[in-house]
Write a protein that holds these residues in place. Structure first.
Motif, PDB file in Angstrom:
ATOM      1  N   VAL A   1     -73.942 179.725  94.126  1.00 25.45           N
ATOM      2  CA  VAL A   1     -74.839 178.415  93.788  1.00 25.45           C
ATOM      3  C   VAL A   1     -75.946 178.710  92.751  1.00 25.45           C
ATOM      4  CG1 VAL A   1     -76.555 177.086  94.978  1.00 25.45           C
ATOM      5  CG2 VAL A   1     -74.412 177.242  95.906  1.00 25.45           C
ATOM      6  N   GLU A   2     -76.379 179.787  92.779  1.00 24.21           N
ATOM      7  CA  GLU A   2     -77.365 180.310  91.641  1.00 24.21           C
ATOM      8  C   GLU A   2     -76.777 180.275  90.263  1.00 24.21           C
ATOM      9  OE1 GLU A   2     -80.609 183.536  90.269  1.00 24.21           O
ATOM     10  OE2 GLU A   2     -79.257 184.018  92.160  1.00 24.21           O
ATOM     11  N   GLN A   3     -75.452 180.501  90.009  1.00 27.96           N
ATOM     12  CA  GLN A   3     -74.877 180.524  88.816  1.00 27.96           C
ATOM     13  C   GLN A   3     -74.595 179.198  88.251  1.00 27.96           C
ATOM     14  OE1 GLN A   3     -74.459 183.157  86.692  1.00 27.96           O
ATOM     15  NE2 GLN A   3     -73.503 181.557  85.185  1.00 27.96           N
ATOM     16  N   ALA A   4     -74.235 178.440  89.393  1.00 23.45           N
ATOM     17  CA  ALA A   4     -73.776 177.044  89.057  1.00 23.45           C
ATOM     18  C   ALA A   4     -75.244 176.331  88.783  1.00 23.45           C
ATOM     19  CB  ALA A   4     -73.273 176.264  90.393  1.00 23.45           C
ATOM     20  N   LEU A   5     -76.344 176.512  89.465  1.00 22.75           N
ATOM     21  CA  LEU A   5     -77.526 175.677  88.911  1.00 22.75           C
ATOM     22  C   LEU A   5     -77.975 176.126  87.544  1.00 22.75           C
ATOM     23  CD1 LEU A   5     -79.739 175.922  92.399  1.00 22.75           C
ATOM     24  CD2 LEU A   5     -78.302 174.001  91.461  1.00 22.75           C
ATOM     25  N   ALA A   6     -77.683 177.233  87.184  1.00 22.22           N
ATOM     26  CA  ALA A   6     -78.098 177.884  85.927  1.00 22.22           C
ATOM     27  C   ALA A   6     -77.340 177.098  84.884  1.00 22.22           C
ATOM     28  CB  ALA A   6     -78.236 179.391  85.937  1.00 22.22           C
ATOM     29  N   GLU A   7     -76.011 177.080  85.185  1.00 21.75           N
ATOM     30  CA  GLU A   7     -75.183 176.403  84.139  1.00 21.75           C
ATOM     31  C   GLU A   7     -75.572 174.891  84.010  1.00 21.75           C
ATOM     32  OE1 GLU A   7     -71.366 177.278  85.569  1.00 21.75           O
ATOM     33  OE2 GLU A   7     -71.370 179.237  84.986  1.00 21.75           O
ATOM     34  N   GLN A   8     -75.608 174.260  85.108  1.00 18.86           N
ATOM     35  CA  GLN A   8     -76.111 172.872  85.031  1.00 18.86           C
ATOM     36  C   GLN A   8     -77.429 172.526  84.261  1.00 18.86           C
ATOM     37  OE1 GLN A   8     -76.080 170.524  88.810  1.00 18.86           O
ATOM     38  NE2 GLN A   8     -74.193 171.909  89.512  1.00 18.86           N
ATOM     39  N   ALA A   9     -78.528 173.386  84.584  1.00 17.39           N
ATOM     40  CA  ALA A   9     -79.675 173.296  83.768  1.00 17.39           C
ATOM     41  C   ALA A   9     -79.812 173.494  82.513  1.00 17.39           C
ATOM     42  CB  ALA A   9     -80.812 174.057  84.747  1.00 17.39           C
ATOM     43  N   GLY A  10     -78.381 174.483  82.081  1.00 16.69           N
ATOM     44  CA  GLY A  10     -78.391 174.767  80.601  1.00 16.69           C
ATOM     45  C   GLY A  10     -79.143 175.936  80.155  1.00 16.69           C
ATOM     46  N   ASP A  11     -79.841 176.736  81.370  1.00 14.62           N
ATOM     47  CA  ASP A  11     -80.485 177.974  81.073  1.00 14.62           C
ATOM     48  C   ASP A  11     -79.529 179.039  81.722  1.00 14.62           C
ATOM     49  OD1 ASP A  11     -81.458 178.355  83.534  1.00 14.62           O
ATOM     50  OD2 ASP A  11     -83.049 176.971  83.123  1.00 14.62           O
ATOM     51  N   THR A  12     -80.022 180.130  81.545  1.00 14.42           N
ATOM     52  CA  THR A  12     -79.047 181.367  82.122  1.00 14.42           C
ATOM     53  C   THR A  12     -79.827 181.802  83.410  1.00 14.42           C
ATOM     54  OG1 THR A  12     -80.351 182.878  80.617  1.00 14.42           O
ATOM     55  CG2 THR A  12     -78.047 182.150  79.841  1.00 14.42           C
ATOM     56  N   ALA A  13     -81.251 181.537  83.400  1.00  8.78           N
ATOM     57  CA  ALA A  13     -81.890 182.196  84.665  1.00  8.78           C
ATOM     58  C   ALA A  13     -83.080 181.352  85.067  1.00  8.78           C
ATOM     59  CB  ALA A  13     -82.206 183.624  84.201  1.00  8.78           C
ATOM     60  N   ALA A  14     -83.812 180.865  84.369  1.00  4.61           N
ATOM     61  CA  ALA A  14     -85.260 180.501  84.669  1.00  4.61           C
ATOM     62  C   ALA A  14     -85.067 179.636  85.739  1.00  4.61           C
ATOM     63  CB  ALA A  14     -85.895 179.887  83.522  1.00  4.61           C
ATOM     64  N   PHE A  15     -84.652 178.387  85.822  1.00  2.00           N
ATOM     65  CA  PHE A  15     -84.579 177.501  86.789  1.00  2.00           C
ATOM     66  C   PHE A  15     -84.123 177.955  88.059  1.00  2.00           C
ATOM     67  CE2 PHE A  15     -81.836 173.989  88.915  1.00  2.00           C
ATOM     68  CZ  PHE A  15     -82.809 173.688  89.626  1.00  2.00           C
ATOM     69  N   ALA A  16     -82.588 178.402  88.036  1.00  2.00           N
ATOM     70  CA  ALA A  16     -82.086 179.050  89.087  1.00  2.00           C
ATOM     71  C   ALA A  16     -82.683 180.165  89.847  1.00  2.00           C
ATOM     72  CB  ALA A  16     -80.606 179.340  88.597  1.00  2.00           C
ATOM     73  N   ALA A  17     -83.254 180.671  88.975  1.00  2.00           N
ATOM     74  CA  ALA A  17     -83.780 182.043  89.621  1.00  2.00           C
ATOM     75  C   ALA A  17     -85.170 181.767  90.221  1.00  2.00           C
ATOM     76  CB  ALA A  17     -84.096 183.262  88.693  1.00  2.00           C
ATOM     77  N   ASP A  18     -86.047 180.699  89.943  1.00  3.20           N
ATOM     78  CA  ASP A  18     -87.223 180.422  90.545  1.00  3.20           C
ATOM     79  C   ASP A  18     -86.751 179.715  91.649  1.00  3.20           C
ATOM     80  OD1 ASP A  18     -89.788 179.668  90.358  1.00  3.20           O
ATOM     81  OD2 ASP A  18     -89.312 177.580  90.119  1.00  3.20           O
ATOM     82  N   THR A  19     -85.817 178.755  91.887  1.00  2.00           N
ATOM     83  CA  THR A  19     -85.335 178.140  92.996  1.00  2.00           C
ATOM     84  C   THR A  19     -85.007 179.173  94.074  1.00  2.00           C
ATOM     85  OG1 THR A  19     -84.657 176.353  91.700  1.00  2.00           O
ATOM     86  CG2 THR A  19     -84.002 176.329  93.858  1.00  2.00           C
ATOM     87  N   ARG A  20     -84.340 179.949  93.682  1.00  2.00           N
ATOM     88  CA  ARG A  20     -83.600 181.209  94.683  1.00  2.00           C
ATOM     89  C   ARG A  20     -85.087 182.002  95.095  1.00  2.00           C
ATOM     90  NH1 ARG A  20     -78.270 184.601  94.620  1.00  2.00           N
ATOM     91  NH2 ARG A  20     -78.381 185.085  96.569  1.00  2.00           N
ATOM     92  N   ARG A  21     -85.766 182.162  94.352  1.00  2.00           N
ATOM     93  CA  ARG A  21     -87.011 183.153  94.709  1.00  2.00           C
ATOM     94  C   ARG A  21     -87.736 182.303  95.945  1.00  2.00           C
ATOM     95  NH1 ARG A  21     -91.976 182.200  93.916  1.00  2.00           N
ATOM     96  NH2 ARG A  21     -91.709 180.826  92.040  1.00  2.00           N
ATOM     97  N   ARG A  22     -88.006 180.777  95.281  1.00  2.00           N
ATOM     98  CA  ARG A  22     -88.754 180.220  96.379  1.00  2.00           C
ATOM     99  C   ARG A  22     -87.813 180.102  97.701  1.00  2.00           C
ATOM    100  NH1 ARG A  22     -92.292 176.316  93.793  1.00  2.00           N
ATOM    101  NH2 ARG A  22     -92.361 176.605  91.574  1.00  2.00           N
ATOM    102  N   PHE A  23     -86.852 179.724  97.863  1.00  2.00           N
ATOM    103  CA  PHE A  23     -86.116 179.675  98.909  1.00  2.00           C
ATOM    104  C   PHE A  23     -86.057 181.070  99.793  1.00  2.00           C
ATOM    105  CE2 PHE A  23     -81.962 180.830 100.638  1.00  2.00           C
ATOM    106  CZ  PHE A  23     -82.019 180.181 102.202  1.00  2.00           C
ATOM    107  N   ARG A  24     -85.827 182.153  99.099  1.00  2.00           N
ATOM    108  CA  ARG A  24     -86.138 183.259  99.944  1.00  2.00           C
ATOM    109  C   ARG A  24     -87.430 183.650 100.432  1.00  2.00           C
ATOM    110  NH1 ARG A  24     -84.981 186.272  95.795  1.00  2.00           N
ATOM    111  NH2 ARG A  24     -86.989 186.972  95.294  1.00  2.00           N
ATOM    112  N   GLU A  25     -88.212 183.414  99.798  1.00  2.00           N
ATOM    113  CA  GLU A  25     -89.923 183.785 100.387  1.00  2.00           C
ATOM    114  C   GLU A  25     -90.114 182.685 101.289  1.00  2.00           C
ATOM    115  OE1 GLU A  25     -92.435 183.389  96.971  1.00  2.00           O
ATOM    116  OE2 GLU A  25     -91.731 185.268  95.926  1.00  2.00           O
TER     117      GLU A  25
END
Length: 502
Positions: free
Chosen positions: A121-145
């Motif tokens: 899912v993180e990889q799919a979000l990154a592809e949809q957002a047009g970036d390789t990491a920022a949005f998807a990684a931020d979203t995953r960090r928020r979820f995990r915490e």
């Protein structure tokens, strides 16, 4: 499971024609169905009703098997509306899992955002957002915490197990020590239970045309008629209400996205007219599209309660009796409050300044640890609780403090909302590192101006000048008791309360 509320199902799909009441749906889900009925844009959602929470706590079940068996069908309804798949690429659906009791308990129970996150899912979000990491990684960090804080363990890789654990944690939060203490302090029953709202995520952290905010349809501090709120670009809802981030004034949204701002005010006006009371609205903007997440009756300062009651009566939204019902004797006594001696103020340099969140004046010893604050208050000390930002675990200490001050957060943060409900003087957003050094010192908090002074400042008694709003309330109250001695407004309001009880 059913999509209507004609039978008291354990799981209900929320829509514009749902007819279940607040006691079954909980306040959050009830507000979602209400907004849908008014044609306001709301992400799709379903609710696990308060009946399930009551069953759990009466039988000792972790989560009834028949309830969990119906969850996949409810998730499928969200998938159909969003054209996304829960926990699966290429268009993943993430959800929020939120508590919602019938009676508002701000900040008491738990929430998990961005649930359904996996590596795929993180990889799919990154592809949809047009970036390789920022949005998807931020979203995953928020979820995990957030998951680890609420559930108490790292999130499993299976999104369905994530969902089950989060639902159980939210239901269990009904009987957390802080929730029990909150209900006891307000005379609320313990048998009502909380609902669990599962809602499709919209992302305020997606891009530069995204963000999150809180809007009050009228000023909850002064009682003014103008809308009041805060806006945080590239943020998610918990960033604002938790106070972890310093939000911008709502005027910033008007400047950058005037169309979204206009739509927000229009929706707010519909909600206030429908409810006939001032609303507290949480909203998210995703890539320039407005979504409302929740609307409830606003918690306000005592002055705002009085001003709004009179204002809404004069606008014809409520009756004389309804205006009087909304004002308590203690609201009036607080309005007729004292103020600091201006000569002392002029001669004293402030040790901290921030945003007024709930007006009032208090002098006490600064304590930075919540447990220590409770212990010292129990010994009779006047305690001013100072925290970087507050969360639900601090509420017991907040309730015994004479004032609350925070380094972070705005006037729609957790500290601000809870203090307004409890009428505790509060100043927020004093700046990182500004308060912890004050531990053990005696200070005076003027929460009307957002200022903290060293030592004890002389307090001047309240003015006896007549207030026109209080005069109107007194006139309406005396009309209900034409054969009695006049009495003061607090006395008349107290008499009305006692007669309603009888």
């Amino acid at each position: 499971m059913t999509s209507t509320a004609d039978d008291l199902s354990s799981i209900l799909i929320l829509d514009a024609v749902t007819t279940a009441d607040r006691d079954l749906l909980g306040g959050k889900a009830w507000s979602i169905q209400r907004m849908m009925a008014l044609g306001i844009p709301v992400p799709p959602a379903f609710v696990i009703t308060t009946d399930v929470c009551r069953r759990m706590h009466s039988t000792g079940e972790t989560l009834p098997a028949d309830v969990w068996r119906d969850v996949p069908a409810a998730v499928a309804e969200l998938e159909a509306v969003t054209a996304r798949r829960f926990g699966a690429a290429p268009r993943p659906l993430l959800v929020s899992v939120r508590s919602g009791a019938a009676t508002s308990m701000p900040g008491m129970m738990d929430t998990v955002l961005n649930l359904g996150m996996t590596d795929e899912v993180e990889q799919a979000l990154a592809e949809q957002a047009g970036d390789t990491a920022a949005f998807a990684a931020d979203t995953r960090r928020r979820f995990r915490e957030q998951f680890e804080k609420v559930v108490g363990c790292p999130p499993p890789s299976d999104p369905w197990e994530q969902l089950r654990l989060a639902v159980v944690a939210v239901l269990d939060s009904w009987n957390s020590p802080r929730a029990i203490s909150y209900r006891e302090s307000r005379g609320l029953p313990h048998d009502g239970g909380t609902a669990v709202t599962v809602q499709a995520m919209v992302f305020g952290n997606l891009d530069d045309s995204s963000g999150t905010g809180v809007l009050f349809t009228r000023d909850p501090l002064t009682g003014g008629a103008e809308a009041y709120g805060e806006w945080l670009p590239r943020g998610q809802g918990e960033d604002v209400v938790s106070g972890r981030a310093d939000a911008l004034a709502l005027a910033e949204l008007a400047a950058t996205m005037p169309g979204v701002h206009a739509d927000l005010l229009a929706a707010a006006a519909r909600l206030e007219t429908d409810s006939r009371d001032v609303q507290d609205i949480e909203f998210t903007v995703e890539s320039g599209t407005l979504w409302l997440l929740q609307a409830r009756v606003a918690k306000r300062s005592p002055e705002a309660v009085i001003r709004h009651a009179v204002m809404l009566r004069q606008e014809g939204l409520i009756t004389d009796a309804e205006a009087l019902d909304r004002v308590q004797p203690e609201h009036v006594r607080t309005l007729l409050t004292a103020h600091l001696d201006q000569a002392d103020v002029a001669a004293t340099a402030a040790v901290a300044t921030g945003k007024p969140a709930c007006p009032g004046i208090a002098t006490g010893i600064v304590v930075t640890d919540a447990d220590d604050a409770e212990e010292r208050a129990d010994r009779g000390e006047a305690v001013i609780l100072a925290r970087p930002t507050t969360d639900p675990d601090d509420v017991a200490a907040m309730s015994v403090a004479v004032a609350v001050i925070t380094e972070l957060g705005g006037s729609t943060s957790h500290a601000a909302v809870v203090c307004r409900e409890m009428a505790i003087p509060c100043v927020v957003g004093c700046g990182t590192g500004t308060l912890m050094a004050l531990a053990g010192r005696t200070v005076t908090v003027d929460a009307s101006t957002g200022t903290v002074y060293p030592g004890e400042i002389t307090v001047v008694p309240a003015s006896t000048v007549d207030d026109p709003d209080l005069a109107l309330l007194a006139q309406w109250a005396r009309a209900e008791f034409p054969d009695s001695a006049p009495g003061s407004l607090p006395e008349l309001l107290q008499r009305r309360k006692m007669e309603k009880i009888r």
